[in-house]
Motif scaffolding. Sequence first.
Motif, PDB file in Angstrom:
ATOM      1  N   LEU A   3      -3.227   7.731  -6.215  1.00  0.00           N
ATOM      2  CA  LEU A   3      -2.162   6.671  -6.920  1.00  0.00           C
ATOM      3  C   LEU A   3      -1.292   6.510  -6.121  1.00  0.00           C
ATOM      4  O   LEU A   3      -0.641   7.217  -5.758  1.00  0.00           O
ATOM      5  CB  LEU A   3      -2.270   6.848  -8.194  1.00  0.00           C
ATOM      6  CG  LEU A   3      -3.715   7.036  -9.135  1.00  0.00           C
ATOM      7  CD1 LEU A   3      -3.369   7.009 -10.612  1.00  0.00           C
ATOM      8  CD2 LEU A   3      -4.490   5.655  -8.907  1.00  0.00           C
ATOM      9  N   CYS A   4      -0.816   5.245  -6.084  1.00  0.00           N
ATOM     10  CA  CYS A   4       0.432   4.686  -5.607  1.00  0.00           C
ATOM     11  C   CYS A   4       1.669   5.440  -6.463  1.00  0.00           C
ATOM     12  O   CYS A   4       1.726   5.302  -7.604  1.00  0.00           O
ATOM     13  CB  CYS A   4       0.491   3.129  -5.857  1.00  0.00           C
ATOM     14  SG  CYS A   4       2.008   2.457  -5.517  1.00  0.00           S
ATOM     15  N   GLU A   5       2.690   5.828  -5.673  1.00  0.00           N
ATOM     16  CA  GLU A   5       3.720   6.704  -6.103  1.00  0.00           C
ATOM     17  C   GLU A   5       4.749   5.478  -7.161  1.00  0.00           C
ATOM     18  O   GLU A   5       5.236   6.097  -7.773  1.00  0.00           O
ATOM     19  CB  GLU A   5       4.542   7.486  -5.065  1.00  0.00           C
ATOM     20  CG  GLU A   5       3.698   8.445  -4.434  1.00  0.00           C
ATOM     21  CD  GLU A   5       4.746   9.237  -3.418  1.00  0.00           C
ATOM     22  OE1 GLU A   5       5.934   8.873  -3.559  1.00  0.00           O
ATOM     23  OE2 GLU A   5       4.036   9.679  -2.637  1.00  0.00           O
ATOM     24  N   GLU A   6       4.488   4.495  -6.703  1.00  0.00           N
ATOM     25  CA  GLU A   6       5.416   3.477  -7.097  1.00  0.00           C
ATOM     26  C   GLU A   6       4.949   2.780  -8.571  1.00  0.00           C
ATOM     27  O   GLU A   6       5.503   2.970  -9.517  1.00  0.00           O
ATOM     28  CB  GLU A   6       5.662   2.335  -6.244  1.00  0.00           C
ATOM     29  CG  GLU A   6       6.854   1.393  -6.577  1.00  0.00           C
ATOM     30  CD  GLU A   6       8.342   2.261  -6.083  1.00  0.00           C
ATOM     31  OE1 GLU A   6       8.303   3.209  -5.564  1.00  0.00           O
ATOM     32  OE2 GLU A   6       9.349   1.620  -6.668  1.00  0.00           O
ATOM     33  N   CYS A   7       3.785   2.275  -8.710  1.00  0.00           N
ATOM     34  CA  CYS A   7       3.297   1.861  -9.698  1.00  0.00           C
ATOM     35  C   CYS A   7       2.461   2.855 -10.592  1.00  0.00           C
ATOM     36  O   CYS A   7       2.095   2.556 -11.976  1.00  0.00           O
ATOM     37  CB  CYS A   7       2.389   0.544  -9.437  1.00  0.00           C
ATOM     38  SG  CYS A   7       0.899   0.607  -8.505  1.00  0.00           S
ATOM     39  N   LYS A   8       1.982   3.716  -9.789  1.00  0.00           N
ATOM     40  CA  LYS A   8       1.000   4.847 -10.407  1.00  0.00           C
ATOM     41  C   LYS A   8      -0.240   4.156 -11.206  1.00  0.00           C
ATOM     42  O   LYS A   8      -0.884   4.910 -11.989  1.00  0.00           O
ATOM     43  CB  LYS A   8       1.468   5.703 -11.512  1.00  0.00           C
ATOM     44  CG  LYS A   8       2.814   6.577 -10.562  1.00  0.00           C
ATOM     45  CD  LYS A   8       3.570   7.256 -11.727  1.00  0.00           C
ATOM     46  CE  LYS A   8       4.439   8.112 -10.957  1.00  0.00           C
ATOM     47  NZ  LYS A   8       5.650   7.460 -10.380  1.00  0.00           N
ATOM     48  N   VAL A   9      -0.835   2.832 -10.632  1.00  0.00           N
ATOM     49  CA  VAL A   9      -1.943   2.309 -11.172  1.00  0.00           C
ATOM     50  C   VAL A   9      -2.892   2.022  -9.923  1.00  0.00           C
ATOM     51  O   VAL A   9      -4.002   2.527 -10.223  1.00  0.00           O
ATOM     52  CB  VAL A   9      -1.543   0.902 -11.627  1.00  0.00           C
ATOM     53  CG1 VAL A   9      -2.711   0.176 -12.201  1.00  0.00           C
ATOM     54  CG2 VAL A   9      -0.573   1.025 -12.792  1.00  0.00           C
ATOM     55  N   ARG A  10      -2.537   1.660  -9.000  1.00  0.00           N
ATOM     56  CA  ARG A  10      -3.331   1.002  -7.866  1.00  0.00           C
ATOM     57  C   ARG A  10      -3.631   2.173  -6.545  1.00  0.00           C
ATOM     58  O   ARG A  10      -2.595   3.062  -6.909  1.00  0.00           O
ATOM     59  CB  ARG A  10      -2.972  -0.242  -6.818  1.00  0.00           C
ATOM     60  CG  ARG A  10      -2.931  -1.472  -7.775  1.00  0.00           C
ATOM     61  CD  ARG A  10      -2.245  -2.580  -7.049  1.00  0.00           C
ATOM     62  NE  ARG A  10      -0.986  -2.449  -7.459  1.00  0.00           N
ATOM     63  CZ  ARG A  10      -0.313  -3.052  -8.190  1.00  0.00           C
ATOM     64  NH1 ARG A  10      -0.767  -4.187  -8.917  1.00  0.00           N
ATOM     65  NH2 ARG A  10       1.092  -3.074  -8.215  1.00  0.00           N
ATOM     66  N   GLU A  11      -4.579   2.097  -6.147  1.00  0.00           N
ATOM     67  CA  GLU A  11      -4.895   3.211  -5.061  1.00  0.00           C
ATOM     68  C   GLU A  11      -3.800   3.044  -3.802  1.00  0.00           C
ATOM     69  O   GLU A  11      -3.448   1.813  -3.454  1.00  0.00           O
ATOM     70  CB  GLU A  11      -6.229   2.936  -4.291  1.00  0.00           C
ATOM     71  CG  GLU A  11      -6.874   4.211  -3.734  1.00  0.00           C
ATOM     72  CD  GLU A  11      -7.897   3.808  -2.703  1.00  0.00           C
ATOM     73  OE1 GLU A  11      -7.944   4.308  -1.842  1.00  0.00           O
ATOM     74  OE2 GLU A  11      -8.781   2.817  -3.364  1.00  0.00           O
ATOM     75  N   LEU A  29       1.853   4.544  -1.170  1.00  0.00           N
ATOM     76  CA  LEU A  29       2.002   3.257  -1.909  1.00  0.00           C
ATOM     77  C   LEU A  29       0.760   2.354  -1.760  1.00  0.00           C
ATOM     78  O   LEU A  29      -0.086   2.386  -0.798  1.00  0.00           O
ATOM     79  CB  LEU A  29       3.164   2.373  -1.518  1.00  0.00           C
ATOM     80  CG  LEU A  29       4.421   2.895  -1.417  1.00  0.00           C
ATOM     81  CD1 LEU A  29       5.512   2.082  -0.915  1.00  0.00           C
ATOM     82  CD2 LEU A  29       4.738   3.432  -2.885  1.00  0.00           C
ATOM     83  N   CYS A  30       0.630   1.505  -2.685  1.00  0.00           N
ATOM     84  CA  CYS A  30      -0.405   0.402  -2.881  1.00  0.00           C
ATOM     85  C   CYS A  30       0.144  -0.715  -2.021  1.00  0.00           C
ATOM     86  O   CYS A  30       1.241  -0.704  -1.633  1.00  0.00           O
ATOM     87  CB  CYS A  30      -0.908   0.024  -4.099  1.00  0.00           C
ATOM     88  SG  CYS A  30       0.343  -0.950  -5.012  1.00  0.00           S
ATOM     89  N   GLU A  31      -0.864  -1.652  -1.424  1.00  0.00           N
ATOM     90  CA  GLU A  31      -0.327  -2.697  -0.647  1.00  0.00           C
ATOM     91  C   GLU A  31       0.699  -3.623  -1.399  1.00  0.00           C
ATOM     92  O   GLU A  31       1.718  -4.214  -0.668  1.00  0.00           O
ATOM     93  CB  GLU A  31      -1.532  -3.698  -0.343  1.00  0.00           C
ATOM     94  CG  GLU A  31      -2.553  -3.118   0.675  1.00  0.00           C
ATOM     95  CD  GLU A  31      -2.582  -3.432   1.844  1.00  0.00           C
ATOM     96  OE1 GLU A  31      -1.549  -4.203   2.202  1.00  0.00           O
ATOM     97  OE2 GLU A  31      -3.159  -2.815   2.801  1.00  0.00           O
ATOM     98  N   VAL A  32       0.642  -3.685  -2.672  1.00  0.00           N
ATOM     99  CA  VAL A  32       1.367  -4.761  -3.425  1.00  0.00           C
ATOM    100  C   VAL A  32       2.804  -4.088  -3.698  1.00  0.00           C
ATOM    101  O   VAL A  32       4.016  -4.685  -3.371  1.00  0.00           O
ATOM    102  CB  VAL A  32       1.043  -4.740  -5.031  1.00  0.00           C
ATOM    103  CG1 VAL A  32       1.775  -5.817  -5.489  1.00  0.00           C
ATOM    104  CG2 VAL A  32      -0.586  -5.449  -5.049  1.00  0.00           C
ATOM    105  N   CYS A  33       2.978  -2.492  -3.720  1.00  0.00           N
ATOM    106  CA  CYS A  33       4.138  -2.269  -3.838  1.00  0.00           C
ATOM    107  C   CYS A  33       4.902  -1.838  -2.345  1.00  0.00           C
ATOM    108  O   CYS A  33       5.845  -2.165  -2.167  1.00  0.00           O
ATOM    109  CB  CYS A  33       4.083  -0.715  -4.279  1.00  0.00           C
ATOM    110  SG  CYS A  33       3.822  -0.675  -6.339  1.00  0.00           S
ATOM    111  N   ALA A  34       3.978  -1.740  -1.315  1.00  0.00           N
ATOM    112  CA  ALA A  34       4.709  -1.428   0.130  1.00  0.00           C
ATOM    113  C   ALA A  34       5.306  -2.960   0.385  1.00  0.00           C
ATOM    114  O   ALA A  34       6.199  -2.873   0.736  1.00  0.00           O
ATOM    115  CB  ALA A  34       3.444  -1.297   0.888  1.00  0.00           C
TER     116      ALA A  34
HETATM  117 ZN   LIG Z   1       1.813   0.298  -6.520  1.00  0.00          ZN
END
Ligand SMILES: [Zn+2]
Lengths: 180, 358
Positions: A3-11, A29-34
């Motif tokens: 899981l994404c280290e930032e939001c811990k929701v998305r892959e 990270l996920c694309e969104v958080c990146a």
């Molecule tokens: Zn994320």
Amino acid sequence: MALCEECKVREATVLYVEIVDGTKVVKHLCEVCAEKLSLGLPKEEKKKKTDKLFNIKPSSIKEMFSSPVEEKKNLQCQHCHMTWEYFKKTGKFGCAYCYEAFYENLKGYLKRIHGTYVYHGRPYRRKSVPVENIIEEKLSLERELKEAVESEDFERAAKLRDRIKELNEKIVKQESGKSD
Amino acid sequence: MKKSSNRSLENLIEKPPFWLSGTGKFPEMVLSTRVRIARNLRKFPFNVKSSPAEREEVRSIVKDVLDNLGLIESPVFLKMEELSELDRKFLIERHLATFDLINDPEGRGVYFSADETVNIMINEEDHIRISVILPGYSPDEAFKRALMIEEKLGQVLDFAFMEPFGFLTSCPTNTGLGIRLSVLMHIPGVIINKQLKSLAENLSMVRATIRGLYGEGSDIIGNIFQISSTLTLGVSEEEVLERFKEVINSVIELEKEAREEIFKKLKDIIEDRTSRALAILQNAKLLNFKEAAEHFSALRLGLAYGLILDYSVKTLNELLFYSQPVHIQKLIGKELSPTERDKFRASYVKTKLSSVKN
Ligand SMILES: [Zn+2]
Ligand SMILES: [Zn+2]
């Protein structure tokens, strides 16, 4: 699946690497958080989260972010054999030619980090034949010379010595001409 | 072969680098300014893929060109594999090496001016890393000098460059201009005002980062931080410089405001902290580096408020850098255990404070 280290929701699909003077920070990270991390947060969120400490426009980047394009699979650099997949894992290129091999995917990748992939600095043009080409040629001739001497091919060795001498003179000339 | 201590390193320990001289603009707040440029040679593999032999070849080419161009005054050249472990760590404290340069040292090196203003690391993460470090807040001068060296080298060497990406670097965070500007800043006001997190977030919005003295994840040491630009694509060299100045000017203003506010609210506490810091530094028998750095910070702040008159910024800079663990060992001339270091540090600081006034 990580899981994404930032939001811990998305892959986590993006490796976000930052290097500041030898200190490496790697985030999965996920694309969104990146996107958020590389561009700064969107305006509404910014106000809520952080006091505005100083008055600077958030970004002077000349190109806008666009939606991610699908990545090409199985890209590999013919020079150093780095694969696109391995590059994404380590965040390091193997050689200058990797940039050509990964060209299509790199545009999106660099955009995610920098907001654009386009260089706006001064043009770079060398003034003359790079001196390392000559030095390199010299080193390979020296290797040949050693072989020639070992196999007692003295005629060839003599020719090689002459060429090495020429190259030495060329190196001296090139570099003394450059120091003006 | 036993790696004996290098003689040029013995000279280094005796003379502090020019960038500690406490000159330039705002030297108490901005200790130093650095401009670093990353470049690679097109034909050679980058250093994640290079063999020791390839690195040696790159190193000899770059050294040869530097010798012949004569751009660097009384240069010193060190091969990493020829140094002892302690000497390599000493170079890191001195900002003449990084972890990437000394870890797996074969084929790597550093070429620098005797006053340590200019250094060129060879085969760090990139083949070439040019740095110019100047005292105080001096971005224009550091920028000009670093670019001048880059230009001269680029005329002779074949730098890896490709449109539309620009200069090609080992790490994609540097691709493009490959230039990074940074300052070492003393910001106790921001820390006392609890604005560090907020500052970090504000900086990331304008493409800058803040790290501790020893990089990401390290403790806060002496309220000193490194603030760097991360812009490298989509902007020109001049825009990066202007942008960086805009950011750092804002941080300087922020710190100034914080200090004024604190002095109004906490005058007695600040005065007390300054006197205590000096008393401890003059009398301690054991001093670890982190504690010493905290007291040096209190003295710096006291100096800025005019509470301390006996010591200059230069003295405080030297105290801080020479108190680092490897510097203490190099001063004594041998390896020491942590407790021995604390003892020698205490005696070094005490002596320096009593012998140097201003
Ligand atoms: Zn994320
Ligand atoms: Zn490659």
